[in-house]
Scaffold this active site. Structure first.
Site, PDB file in Angstrom:
ATOM      1  N   THR A 261       0.852  -1.178   0.000  1.00 31.26           N
ATOM      2  CA  THR A 261       0.000   0.000   0.000  1.00 31.26           C
ATOM      3  C   THR A 261       0.889   1.229   0.000  1.00 31.26           C
ATOM      4  O   THR A 261       2.032   1.159   0.451  1.00 31.26           O
ATOM      5  CB  THR A 261      -0.889   0.026   1.253  1.00 31.26           C
ATOM      6  OG1 THR A 261      -1.592   1.268   1.334  1.00 31.26           O
ATOM      7  CG2 THR A 261      -0.073  -0.151   2.519  1.00 31.26           C
TER       8      THR A 261
ATOM      9  N   CYS B 208      -0.068   5.043  -5.810  1.00 32.58           N
ATOM     10  CA  CYS B 208      -1.145   4.137  -5.391  1.00 32.58           C
ATOM     11  C   CYS B 208      -1.042   2.918  -6.294  1.00 32.58           C
ATOM     12  O   CYS B 208      -0.991   3.059  -7.530  1.00 32.58           O
ATOM     13  CB  CYS B 208      -2.503   4.820  -5.534  1.00 32.58           C
ATOM     14  SG  CYS B 208      -3.891   3.796  -5.041  1.00 32.58           S
TER      15      CYS B 208
END
Length: 231
Positions: A83, A196
């Site tokens: 992440t 991301c």
């Protein structure tokens, strides 16, 4: 070969990308039937996003730290958080384990430096773009990191959470993100950081005219370097 520890589930699309790329990377490097040694723990993304909306980051950190400890008990030699956004609690996670955490911002900063890029655009979730935890760590490496104007954050965040985390890739969203990246290029960015994992489903190097630094790809490559390093 060292065992790579993964804390994922943020989103499952992100975890799938890490798993796939780590396996492909080992096959490319070692050939044959080789595959990486992995320990993976995934969390409930809905629970984390509810806590994120409530700004209960200490609880998020505790949940991810618990997952990391499970990965460590499973035999991992070092740790990755699959992440970007939840690297906000990376220090809390790292403090909870006795194995090293391979921090994504350090990896990406090294790639930018190697490419001679000093001024990089950063696109990601609202938290990652506005909070500063990620861009500040890159700045510690001597990089200048610019993010889109705040007026762009809401639609970009929605594209990530309402489309990409569900594996939905829309041409109109790609066009809009590409336009945003090129505007940041016009404003002086020498490269763009896809901050991301799910953005890598949407944007490829062929889509834009300036260097792209894809977080997951770079994180995976650094993890494989560490896992396959000679003692």
């Amino acid at each position: 070969m060292k065992t790579i520890g993964l804390v994922g589930g943020m989103s499952w699309e992100s975890s799938a990308a890490y798993y796939r790329e780590l396996n492909l990377g080992v096959q490319q490097r070692l050939g044959g039937l080789s595959s990486p040694k992995l320990v993976l723990s995934t969390v409930d993304f809905a629970e984390l996003t509810d806590l994120e909306d409530a700004e209960r980051w200490d609880q998020i950190g505790a949940l991810l730290a618990d997952a990391a400890q499970g990965v460590e008990r499973g035999g991992a030699d070092f740790l990755l958080l699959c992440t970007t956004t939840f690297h906000k609690v990376a220090d809390q996670v790292a403090a909870a384990v006795d194995i090293p955490l391979l921090h994504l911002a350090d990896v990406v900063a090294s790639a930018c430096q190697a490419a001679g890029v000093r001024n990089v655009a950063f696109v990601g979730t609202t938290v990652a773009m506005s909070d500063g935890f990620f861009t500040s760590r890159m700045a510690d490496h001597g990089l200048s990191v610019v993010v889109p104007d705040a007026s762009e954050h809401e639609w970009l965040n929605a594209a990530i959470y309402e489309e990409l985390v569900h594996g939905v890739v829309l041409p109109r969203t790609r066009t809009r993100v590409v336009d945003l990246i090129h505007r940041m290029w016009d404003e002086g960015a020498e490269g763009v950081l896809l901050g991301c994992t799910e953005l890598e489903l949407l944007i490829k190097q062929a889509d834009v005219d300036l260097p792209v630094f894809p977080c997951t790809t770079l994180h995976v490559s650094a993890a494989l370097d560490e896992a396959l390093a000679q003692p």
